[in-house]
Design a protein around this motif. Structure first.
Motif, PDB file in Angstrom:
ATOM      1  N   VAL A   1      43.213 102.053  27.572  1.00  0.00           N
ATOM      2  CA  VAL A   1      43.469 101.736  26.162  1.00  0.00           C
ATOM      3  C   VAL A   1      44.281 102.879  25.577  1.00  0.00           C
ATOM      4  CG1 VAL A   1      42.453 101.285  23.900  1.00  0.00           C
ATOM      5  CG2 VAL A   1      41.345 100.401  25.962  1.00  0.00           C
ATOM      6  N   SER A   2      45.343 102.563  24.844  1.00  0.00           N
ATOM      7  CA  SER A   2      46.205 103.591  24.260  1.00  0.00           C
ATOM      8  C   SER A   2      46.620 103.176  22.862  1.00  0.00           C
ATOM      9  CB  SER A   2      47.444 103.815  25.134  1.00  0.00           C
ATOM     10  OG  SER A   2      48.193 102.613  25.251  1.00  0.00           O
ATOM     11  N   GLU A   3      47.199 104.148  22.137  1.00  0.00           N
ATOM     12  CA  GLU A   3      47.661 103.870  20.783  1.00  0.00           C
ATOM     13  C   GLU A   3      48.894 102.995  20.822  1.00  0.00           C
ATOM     14  OE1 GLU A   3      47.431 106.866  17.458  1.00  0.00           O
ATOM     15  OE2 GLU A   3      49.607 106.803  17.725  1.00  0.00           O
ATOM     16  N   ASP A   4      48.993 102.122  19.877  1.00  0.00           N
ATOM     17  CA  ASP A   4      50.129 101.207  19.811  1.00  0.00           C
ATOM     18  C   ASP A   4      51.421 101.979  19.574  1.00  0.00           C
ATOM     19  OD1 ASP A   4      51.269  98.608  19.754  1.00  0.00           O
ATOM     20  OD2 ASP A   4      51.455  98.784  17.586  1.00  0.00           O
ATOM     21  N   THR A   5      52.463 101.647  20.316  1.00  0.00           N
ATOM     22  CA  THR A   5      53.754 102.311  20.162  1.00  0.00           C
ATOM     23  C   THR A   5      54.453 101.824  18.893  1.00  0.00           C
ATOM     24  OG1 THR A   5      54.817 100.622  21.510  1.00  0.00           O
ATOM     25  CG2 THR A   5      54.016 102.571  22.654  1.00  0.00           C
ATOM     26  N   ASP A   6      55.429 102.672  18.449  1.00  0.00           N
ATOM     27  CA  ASP A   6      56.182 102.283  17.258  1.00  0.00           C
ATOM     28  C   ASP A   6      56.944 100.994  17.543  1.00  0.00           C
ATOM     29  OD1 ASP A   6      57.122 102.435  14.704  1.00  0.00           O
ATOM     30  OD2 ASP A   6      58.820 103.723  15.221  1.00  0.00           O
ATOM     31  N   TRP A   7      57.099 100.176  16.554  1.00  0.00           N
ATOM     32  CA  TRP A   7      57.743  98.879  16.759  1.00  0.00           C
ATOM     33  C   TRP A   7      58.728  98.606  15.625  1.00  0.00           C
ATOM     34  CZ3 TRP A   7      56.072  95.173  12.991  1.00  0.00           C
ATOM     35  CH2 TRP A   7      54.947  95.559  12.246  1.00  0.00           C
ATOM     36  N   ASP A   8      59.706  97.787  15.954  1.00  0.00           N
ATOM     37  CA  ASP A   8      60.813  97.510  15.039  1.00  0.00           C
ATOM     38  C   ASP A   8      60.328  96.682  13.851  1.00  0.00           C
ATOM     39  OD1 ASP A   8      63.453  97.248  14.051  1.00  0.00           O
ATOM     40  OD2 ASP A   8      63.622  95.286  15.006  1.00  0.00           O
ATOM     41  N   PHE A   9      60.612  97.194  12.668  1.00  0.00           N
ATOM     42  CA  PHE A   9      60.280  96.469  11.443  1.00  0.00           C
ATOM     43  C   PHE A   9      61.292  96.896  10.384  1.00  0.00           C
ATOM     44  CE2 PHE A   9      57.090  96.089   7.706  1.00  0.00           C
ATOM     45  CZ  PHE A   9      57.690  94.906   7.312  1.00  0.00           C
ATOM     46  N   ARG A  10      62.075  95.962   9.885  1.00  0.00           N
ATOM     47  CA  ARG A  10      63.098  96.291   8.890  1.00  0.00           C
ATOM     48  C   ARG A  10      63.278  95.107   7.949  1.00  0.00           C
ATOM     49  NH1 ARG A  10      65.511  94.880  13.629  1.00  0.00           N
ATOM     50  NH2 ARG A  10      67.214  93.362  13.547  1.00  0.00           N
TER      51      ARG A  10
ATOM     52  N   VAL B   1      31.099  86.098  39.938  1.00  0.00           N
ATOM     53  CA  VAL B   1      31.711  87.426  39.866  1.00  0.00           C
ATOM     54  C   VAL B   1      33.179  87.338  39.476  1.00  0.00           C
ATOM     55  CG1 VAL B   1      30.112  88.506  41.475  1.00  0.00           C
ATOM     56  CG2 VAL B   1      32.121  87.326  42.367  1.00  0.00           C
ATOM     57  N   ASP B   2      33.824  86.222  39.810  1.00  0.00           N
ATOM     58  CA  ASP B   2      35.241  86.076  39.465  1.00  0.00           C
ATOM     59  C   ASP B   2      35.447  85.855  37.980  1.00  0.00           C
ATOM     60  OD1 ASP B   2      35.911  86.358  42.134  1.00  0.00           O
ATOM     61  OD2 ASP B   2      35.880  84.191  42.515  1.00  0.00           O
ATOM     62  N   GLU B   3      34.387  85.482  37.256  1.00  0.00           N
ATOM     63  CA  GLU B   3      34.501  85.215  35.829  1.00  0.00           C
ATOM     64  C   GLU B   3      34.294  86.458  34.971  1.00  0.00           C
ATOM     65  OE1 GLU B   3      35.164  82.344  34.246  1.00  0.00           O
ATOM     66  OE2 GLU B   3      35.424  81.182  36.083  1.00  0.00           O
ATOM     67  N   ILE B   4      33.754  87.533  35.554  1.00  0.00           N
ATOM     68  CA  ILE B   4      33.428  88.716  34.766  1.00  0.00           C
ATOM     69  C   ILE B   4      34.713  89.449  34.405  1.00  0.00           C
ATOM     70  CG2 ILE B   4      32.031  90.800  34.651  1.00  0.00           C
ATOM     71  CD1 ILE B   4      30.544  88.090  34.985  1.00  0.00           C
ATOM     72  N   ASN B   5      34.903  89.716  33.126  1.00  0.00           N
ATOM     73  CA  ASN B   5      36.112  90.367  32.653  1.00  0.00           C
ATOM     74  C   ASN B   5      35.822  90.944  31.273  1.00  0.00           C
ATOM     75  OD1 ASN B   5      38.834  91.188  32.463  1.00  0.00           O
ATOM     76  ND2 ASN B   5      39.501  89.336  33.548  1.00  0.00           N
ATOM     77  N   PHE B   6      36.868  91.392  30.613  1.00  0.00           N
ATOM     78  CA  PHE B   6      36.698  91.883  29.253  1.00  0.00           C
ATOM     79  C   PHE B   6      37.725  91.221  28.345  1.00  0.00           C
ATOM     80  CE2 PHE B   6      39.832  94.698  31.113  1.00  0.00           C
ATOM     81  CZ  PHE B   6      40.770  94.879  30.108  1.00  0.00           C
ATOM     82  N   GLU B   7      37.405  91.163  27.072  1.00  0.00           N
ATOM     83  CA  GLU B   7      38.279  90.574  26.075  1.00  0.00           C
ATOM     84  C   GLU B   7      38.634  91.625  25.035  1.00  0.00           C
ATOM     85  OE1 GLU B   7      35.928  87.433  24.545  1.00  0.00           O
ATOM     86  OE2 GLU B   7      36.189  86.117  26.289  1.00  0.00           O
ATOM     87  N   GLY B   8      39.831  91.529  24.487  1.00  0.00           N
ATOM     88  CA  GLY B   8      40.299  92.487  23.485  1.00  0.00           C
ATOM     89  C   GLY B   8      41.659  93.031  23.869  1.00  0.00           C
ATOM     90  N   THR B   9      42.284  93.776  22.963  1.00  0.00           N
ATOM     91  CA  THR B   9      43.609  94.334  23.212  1.00  0.00           C
ATOM     92  C   THR B   9      43.490  95.732  23.808  1.00  0.00           C
ATOM     93  OG1 THR B   9      43.734  95.247  20.981  1.00  0.00           O
ATOM     94  CG2 THR B   9      44.574  93.015  21.305  1.00  0.00           C
ATOM     95  N   ASP B  10      44.462  96.090  24.630  1.00  0.00           N
ATOM     96  CA  ASP B  10      44.435  97.402  25.283  1.00  0.00           C
ATOM     97  C   ASP B  10      45.161  98.460  24.459  1.00  0.00           C
ATOM     98  OD1 ASP B  10      46.980  96.513  25.569  1.00  0.00           O
ATOM     99  OD2 ASP B  10      47.065  96.684  27.750  1.00  0.00           O
ATOM    100  N   THR B  11      45.414  98.162  23.188  1.00  0.00           N
ATOM    101  CA  THR B  11      46.011  99.150  22.290  1.00  0.00           C
ATOM    102  C   THR B  11      45.252  99.146  20.974  1.00  0.00           C
ATOM    103  OG1 THR B  11      47.600  97.565  21.371  1.00  0.00           O
ATOM    104  CG2 THR B  11      48.318  98.842  23.290  1.00  0.00           C
ATOM    105  N   TYR B  12      45.335 100.253  20.245  1.00  0.00           N
ATOM    106  CA  TYR B  12      44.775 100.321  18.903  1.00  0.00           C
ATOM    107  C   TYR B  12      45.866 100.814  17.964  1.00  0.00           C
ATOM    108  CZ  TYR B  12      44.197 105.197  20.384  1.00  0.00           C
ATOM    109  OH  TYR B  12      44.428 106.452  20.863  1.00  0.00           O
TER     110      TYR B  12
END
Length: 711
Positions: free
Chosen positions: A475-484, A408-419
């Motif tokens: 799970v939520s939408e990815d926030t804006d991030w710095d890119f220049r 039971v300690d091994e059960i989890n999920f994989e993937g990112t919590d943002t899209y």
């Protein structure tokens, strides 16, 4: 012919009844000392009352230095045999030594007796007990039956009583049991030669099939000679005997090949016996080898073999040729819900012989146990394979199937919590066989897009035998991030520019270039796509323009500097948004502006100045140009030495000679001429001069001319 020896080598088997099955371990653990220790063995020694006594009947348990020794040097030879006996036989890593030579520290009549014992639960997988032994004896042939050395191999029951069986082996000078002893003369540490008799490695085999279902205790025993002290004064310390041995166990099986008959076949009896006599189904003697070759094998034909051991003990085998026996590999399993441990349950069967087992698992684990317990690192489905091999024919069968582990300690999920904006993300369950999501899905993965939210998952084993706790996540939408993009977007003529991306963890330029920087050599449009740590992308477009250099041309009012002309005007070609910086060449501060007026120092004739203009436009592009100026002396054609402070001295500071019209030297000095002759004012007239001066290079220059003196 056999020689009678006074050595007894005892192989003891004590017997008590208990249940034994084919599912037991196929090997006798550490019977061959493969651990490099006496694990599972027991050591014994006996005490003596006096030098004339035999040992006491009751041994003392415990391992004793020099009397019980593990040998591990596979390259060593026994020095007492003049290095002729290899201490460890080929194919082994360890042997046991019981007994030792005598030394000066043995300060009494020692009469050593010592042994090693090992318990075996006899079953069909270990019914053939084999051993190899080698012996070293001092003065083997000089003792009678009352004082001889002893090596014995015997079978004892659980009460320590000797079982009357031909499996018992007696080796001594008075009994012709084992041939091939060798005699040598060995120079001992006392400086004299002694007679040593030694036996090279010898095999022995014992059939334990009569004891299946019972416990066997194996004992190897060595005993020194026991001469009375009156017969041994002065030489008793050289009386010794010791031995080396190693043992193993295996099924007492006959090997038959091939698996399918109606073709040439062989039957191989167990080795380690001294002689073999084979008889066919008609009772005719057909071979004396350990392996019987049959040109045409016929199923059902019977063969027998009489095997004789070194104890002169006959063992009879009867074998019927058979096709590949009907056997089946089969297993099931059980598992816990909290440890990832799986217990295998073996249901394999065979109609004849016994089975060897070999398990393999997809994570690389293996086992030869019939029903191993396996621990996996991760929960989930695993591939397991069981290979069974028949002990008689060597034929094999294999079964592969999936098994499941769970924690039971091994059960989890994989993937990112943002899209990423406008996209989706996948969340995958891990560690379980079946899943239930709050979305209603029962697959192992779900896809989540806008608007995101709160979710839960439950993992379980097959058939819901084990169920995890509810696992919650958001799970939520990815926030804006710095890119220049950093770097010059204006390209000056003849130069290059480097553009670099800041913010992403990965990026590529113009769809193809994955280098850290983009080097720009000409004007044009470029794009950079950046990817952040969550896999979201952004694209930035950038336009690089090319700028011409700013104007740097300028004009000087004059390039000759002297006392009458030392203020110079410089005018540059003007253009808006251009910075003008003048370096006047005299190590003074810079001057700014497109048009300037600048006073030069004219006191050093011959000095040159380089006037340089640096221009920079609004994009940082630069240009420059320069011109040269030179300081020259000023030679007036008239001067008026009337004391009014103006033009009173002709060529002040110069080395000068003045002549009248007749060429007569009128004045000579180093600071010009003040218009006087011997202190009195000279007449108004025209005079001739010769002036000597030099430039920075110190080369003298002579100037001749005339000047008018007026008052």
């Amino acid at each position: 012919m056999r020689v009678r020896y006074i050595i007894l080598f005892i192989f003891l088997l004590s017997v008590d009844f208990h249940a034994a099955t084919l599912t037991q371990e196929c090997f006798c653990d550490n019977l061959d000392f493969s651990s490099g220790s006496f694990t599972n063995w027991k050591g014994y020694t006996w005490e003596y009352v006096s030098s004339n006594d035999k040992p006491k009947a009751v041994p003392i348990e415990g391992f004793v230095y020099r009397r019980h020794t593990i040998i591990s040097d596979t390259n060593a030879y026994d020095p007492i045999t003049n290095n002729r006996l290899k201490i460890i036989p080929p194919g082994y890593k360890y042997v046991a030594k019981i007994g030792d030579i005598t030394t000066r520290n043995d300060d009494t009549i020692r009469n050593w007796r010592q042994s090693l014992r090992y318990d075996i639960d006899v079953n069909s997988t270990n019914t053939l007990l084999t051993a190899k032994f080698a012996l070293v004896i001092k003065n083997l042939f000089v003792h009678d039956s009352n004082s001889e050395h002893h090596f014995q191999i015997s079978l004892l029951n659980e009460h320590g009583k000797l079982i009357e069986t031909c499996a018992n082996l007696d080796i001594c000078g008075s009994e012709p049991i084992v041939d091939n002893f060798r005699s040598i003369s060995h120079l001992n540490t006392e400086g004299y030669y002694e007679n040593v008799d030694w036996l090279d490695w010898t095999d022995i085999a014992i059939d334990l099939r009569p004891y299946i279902g019972r416990k066997i205790t194996v004992e190897f025993l060595v005993e020194d000679c026991t001469l009375p002290s009156s017969e041994w004064i002065g030489q008793w310390t050289t009386c010794f005997g010791y031995g080396y041995f190693v043992a193993s166990c295996e099924p007492f099986d006959v090997q038959q090949t091939p698996c399918d008959l109606n073709m040439p076949a062989t039957i191989t009896a167990p080795d380690k016996f001294e002689t073999y006599t084979w008889y066919n189904h008609e009772g005719s003697e057909v071979s004396h080898s350990g392996t019987l070759s049959i040109p045409v094998a016929v199923s059902g034909e019977n063969y027998s073999c009489i095997m004789r051991s070194i104890q002169d003990c006959d063992v009879v085998l009867e074998e019927s040729l058979m096709d590949n026996p009907d056997m089946e590999a089969d297993f099931s399993y059980d598992f816990s819900c909290d440890s990832n441990k799986v217990q295998l349950q073996n249901h394999s069967t065979t109609e004849s012989g016994s089975l060897y087992y070999f398990w393999t698992f997809e994570d690389g684990q293996t086992s030869i146990e019939p029903e191993p317990e396996i621990s996996f690192l991760n929960s989930g489905i695993h591939e397991a394979s069981l290979s069974i091999t028949n002990s008689i024919t060597g034929c094999s069968e294999m079964l592969s199937q999936e098994i499941e582990s769970f924690s039971v300690d091994e059960i989890n999920f994989e993937g990112t919590d943002t899209y990423c904006p406008g996209e989706s993300t996948w969340i995958k369950g891990a560690g379980a066989s079946e899943y239930e999501w709050n979305t209603g899905s029962t697959t192992d993965s779900i896809e989540i897009s806008a608007p995101g939210g709160n979710f839960w998952m439950i993992g379980s084993s097959k058939n819901m035998q084990c169920i995890s706790d509810t696992i919650f996540f958001s799970v939520s939408e990815d926030t804006d991030w710095d890119f220049r993009i950093e770097g010059d977007t204006v390209l000056c003529w003849g130069e290059v520019s480097a553009l670099s991306a800041v913010g992403p963890v990965a990026y590529f330029w113009n769809d193809t270039n994955y280098t850290t920087e983009l080097v720009v050599v000409k004007a044009g449009s470029h794009t950079c796509t950046g990817i952040n740590s969550r896999g979201c992308e952004k694209t930035i477009g950038i336009n690089v323009i090319e700028s011409p250099p700013p104007p740097a041309e300028f004009f000087l009012s004059d390039t000759i500097i002297n006392a009458r002309n030392y203020i110079i005007t410089a005018n540059a070609v003007y253009e808006p948004d251009v910075e003008y910086v003048w370096d006047m060449g005299d190590d003074q501060k810079s001057v700014f502006g497109p048009n300037i007026t600048y006073p030069y120092d004219y006191s050093n004739p011959g000095r040159t100045y380089t006037c340089t203009l640096h221009t920079t436009n609004e994009y940082g592009c630069t240009n420059w140009s320069s011109d040269h100026l030179v300081v020259m002396p000023y030679f007036p054609n008239v001067f008026s030495p009337n004391g009014d402070g103006v033009n009173d001295i002709f060529m002040e500071g110069a080395e000068i000679e003045v002549f009248d019209r007749n060429g007569t030297l009128y004045h000579k000095g180093s600071n010009g001429w003040d218009g006087k002759l011997k202190g009195a004012p000279a007449d108004q007239d025209t005079y001739f001069y010769k002036v000597t001066y030099s430039y920075y290079d110190q080369i003298p220059i002579v100037k001749k001319g005339y000047v008018s003196l007026v008052r």
